[in-house]
Scaffold this active site. Structure first.
Site, mmCIF file in Angstrom:
data_model
loop_
_atom_site.group_PDB
_atom_site.id
_atom_site.type_symbol
_atom_site.label_atom_id
_atom_site.label_comp_id
_atom_site.label_asym_id
_atom_site.label_seq_id
_atom_site.Cartn_x
_atom_site.Cartn_y
_atom_site.Cartn_z
ATOM 1 N N SER A 133 0.847 -1.207 0.000
ATOM 2 C CA SER A 133 0.000 0.000 0.000
ATOM 3 C C SER A 133 0.875 1.247 0.000
ATOM 4 O O SER A 133 0.647 2.171 -0.791
ATOM 5 C CB SER A 133 -0.976 0.001 1.177
ATOM 6 N N LYS A 134 1.908 1.258 0.850
ATOM 7 C CA LYS A 134 2.751 2.466 0.919
ATOM 8 C C LYS A 134 3.735 2.514 -0.247
ATOM 9 O O LYS A 134 4.065 3.587 -0.742
ATOM 10 C CB LYS A 134 3.459 2.548 2.263
ATOM 11 N N CYS A 250 1.782 -0.009 13.282
ATOM 12 C CA CYS A 250 0.372 0.060 13.692
ATOM 13 C C CYS A 250 0.272 -0.516 15.105
ATOM 14 O O CYS A 250 -0.729 -1.131 15.468
ATOM 15 C CB CYS A 250 -0.543 -0.622 12.692
HETATM 16 C C1 LIG Z 1 3.572 -3.626 8.639
HETATM 17 S S1 LIG Z 1 3.905 -4.780 7.417
HETATM 18 C C2 LIG Z 1 4.249 -3.778 6.030
HETATM 19 C C3 LIG Z 1 3.043 -3.183 5.360
HETATM 20 C C4 LIG Z 1 3.419 -2.457 4.087
HETATM 21 N N1 LIG Z 1 4.440 -1.445 4.338
HETATM 22 C C5 LIG Z 1 2.226 -1.798 3.433
HETATM 23 O O1 LIG Z 1 2.004 -0.612 3.685
HETATM 24 O O2 LIG Z 1 1.525 -2.452 2.644
HETATM 25 C C6 LIG Z 1 5.508 -5.306 7.851
HETATM 26 C C7 LIG Z 1 6.144 -6.236 6.827
HETATM 27 O O3 LIG Z 1 7.480 -6.505 7.266
HETATM 28 C C8 LIG Z 1 7.830 -7.806 6.854
HETATM 29 N N2 LIG Z 1 9.013 -8.194 7.668
HETATM 30 C C9 LIG Z 1 9.071 -8.868 8.828
HETATM 31 N N3 LIG Z 1 10.342 -8.980 9.254
HETATM 32 C C10 LIG Z 1 11.113 -8.340 8.348
HETATM 33 C C11 LIG Z 1 12.511 -8.114 8.203
HETATM 34 N N4 LIG Z 1 13.383 -8.558 9.120
HETATM 35 N N5 LIG Z 1 12.946 -7.435 7.121
HETATM 36 C C12 LIG Z 1 12.075 -6.971 6.191
HETATM 37 N N6 LIG Z 1 10.743 -7.159 6.264
HETATM 38 C C13 LIG Z 1 10.272 -7.832 7.328
HETATM 39 C C14 LIG Z 1 6.563 -8.586 7.111
HETATM 40 O O4 LIG Z 1 6.560 -9.780 6.361
HETATM 41 C C15 LIG Z 1 5.489 -7.596 6.675
HETATM 42 O O5 LIG Z 1 5.163 -7.797 5.332
#
Ligand SMILES: C[S@@+](CC[C@H](N)C(=O)[O-])C[C@H]1O[C@@H](n2cnc3c(N)ncnc32)[C@H](O)[C@@H]1O
Length: 479
Positions: A133-134, A250
């Site tokens: 989304s972002k 969030c």
């Molecule tokens: C809050 S969500 C992101 C939402 C996204 N930015 C959006 O707006 O659609 C956090 C994301 O971080 C990923 N994630 C988890 N650990 C991570 C890491 N160590 N490095 C990069 N991404 C990671 C998760 O799989 C998840 O997709």
């Protein structure tokens, strides 16, 4: 009805600012979320989108912190994700508070919104991107200029990210698939802006998922907080001096929010400056902490809970690890002049598409790709999953255009489909034409003047060329 446990309520009570009440917090957490969308200005202007959808019974209420964001009321019970306009990438279904981080990242550019090439030399990193989304909001703010590196750690979520990036017609993006801890080391002081929309405990999403906090336990967050601290350090190292980082979650607790930002300040001292977000939009101060971070509680703007901090890197820092060795065996080479001329002529003659000259045409075997120029100095520094857009495959004679190229590159010519024909097309079916005419070969088919994909015009029918993975079982049509 949301399920809270007492541990969670006690923790909220500790962190809630004194001007907000627990009663309101609980009441708003139990209220369904207002539906919100963001118009994709890579494909349609906000004004044209409002006209298009108002005629279909939508009404729009602007979101104060995002010029392209609206709370919408819809006079039908159609599944929005199955509508033709959604599949065309004209809009993204996105929670209002989730539009805040990209706005904060680019607030200093807001005055030059009409300067479409202001990002031509800019490199942006989105460290935790899926579902996108972002990422797609940032690409639209950059008007597909410069370079946006979008990273995601989870393999299955990289696929969803790519599907959204392609649907929204993003062409300035390079996708990577790493634990984002590596960026500070691989791409030290490379980016003008970095977004870290961090993995978090998701407490702010209770209005979407009433069970989100059923088993909440403060002690479970320790691992998440350690990851957030490591990721924010990596983000800061990857940032150029003078650049800005936005850290968002969030989550609602201090530990996952303010404490992570203070950890960065402890680690890098004077190089870290907190940039106040008090003036980001009218009434932003209602959600601001003493540091100038936005801590959006659900009752302030009737939204999901969210946290956004903007951090400037005011001076250089030491890199913590030596620069890794350059990687070899990159499978792409720059297209030769003759290849570029032939491909350019094919796009012009077949689709009246002018290939952008501020990008690199690259070749891998029989595939032609369009890479953002700003990615070229980064080749070899890390592995990319996918860069830019795939334009076409070379055939024995001529080329076969790729669907994602048609969605990302604009063309004035199209074969306009009716409601029913557009539905048939998206369901993967060929379309019979009432009158038999001279075959026209490959044509861009469109709906409401926006492209849907490519078909082969055979004179009496349109042969469907929609990629299989995009074929839908169900399309929601407005009557
Ligand atoms: C809050 S969500 C992101 C939402 C996204 N930015 C959006 O707006 O659609 C956090 C994301 O971080 C990923 N994630 C988890 N650990 C991570 C890491 N160590 N490095 C990069 N991404 C990671 C998760 O799989 C998840 O997709």
């Amino acid at each position: 009805m949301a399920h809270f446990n007492q541990n969670f309520l006690d923790s909220i009570e500790r962190d809630l600012p004194s001007h907000l009440s627990m009663e309101d917090f609980i009441a708003y957490s139990n209220k369904p979320l207002r539906l919100s969308i963001r118009v994709n200005t890579l494909k349609i202007s906000t004004e044209n989108f409002i006209d298009l959808m108002s005629a279909k019974g939508w009404s729009f209420d602007p979101i104060p912190w995002c010029n392209q964001g609206f709370w919408v009321t819809i006079s039908s019970d159609l599944q929005l994700g199955n509508t033709i306009e959604h599949l065309q990438g004209l809009f993204y279904i996105q929670e209002a508070s989730s539009m805040l981080p990209p706005t904060a990242l680019f607030d200093s550019h807001a005055d030059n919104e009409n300067d479409l090439s202001q990002f031509a030399q800019t490199r942006v990193l989105d460290m935790a991107s899926a579902p996108g989304s972002k990422t797609t909001q940032i690409a639209a703010l950059m008007n597909n200029q410069g370079l946006l590196v979008a990273n995601e750690y989870s393999a299955s979520r990289v696929k969803v990210l790519h599907a959204n990036v392609a649907r929204m017609g993003v062409s300035n993006c390079a996708l990577t698939h790493f634990d984002a801890r590596v960026f500070g080391e691989y791409l030290f002081e490379t980016f003008d802006s970095v977004l870290l929309d961090a993995p978090c405990s998701g407490e702010g999403t209770i209005r979407k998922d009433p069970d989100a906090l059923k088993n909440w336990d403060n002690n479970d967050n320790k691992g998440i907080v350690d990851t957030q601290k490591a990721l924010i350090e990596s983000a800061f190292l990857a940032l150029k001096v003078g650049g800005c980082l936005v850290y968002s979650t969030c989550a609602l607790s201090r530990q996952e929010n303010q404490d992570v930002c203070h950890h960065l300040k402890t680690a890098f001292g004077e190089a870290v400056e907190f940039a106040a977000l008090t003036e980001l939009f009218p009434d932003a101060d209602k959600a601001c902490t003493e540091e100038g971070f936005l801590h959006v509680w659900p009752q302030i703007y009737d939204s999901e809970g969210f946290f956004v901090a903007k951090i400037r890197k005011v001076s250089a820092v030491e890199r913590t690890l030596p620069e890794p060795k350059m990687q070899k065996n990159f499978p792409f080479t720059a297209a030769k002049t003759k290849q570029i001329e032939e491909l350019t002529a094919y796009f012009e003659d077949s689709f009246a598409i002018t290939l952008p000259t501020d990008a690199e045409i690259m070749v891998r075997d029989l595939e032609f790709w369009l890479f953002p120029k700003a990615v070229m100095p980064l080749i070899g520094k890390m592995r990319f999953q996918r860069i830019g857009i795939k334009l076409a495959d070379a055939l024995k004679k001529g080329y076969k255009v790729r669907h994602e190229a048609i969605l990302a590159l604009s063309s004035p010519t199209r074969f306009e489909l009716s409601d029913e024909q557009a539905k048939e097309f998206l369901m993967g079916r060929d379309i019979s034409l009432v009158e038999k005419v001279k075959p026209q070969g490959e044509v861009i088919v469109s709906y409401a003047s926006n492209p849907l994909g490519v078909a082969k015009h055979l004179g009496n029918k349109l042969k469907n060329n929609l990629p299989r993975d995009l074929v839908k079982d169900k399309i929601a049509l407005y009557q």
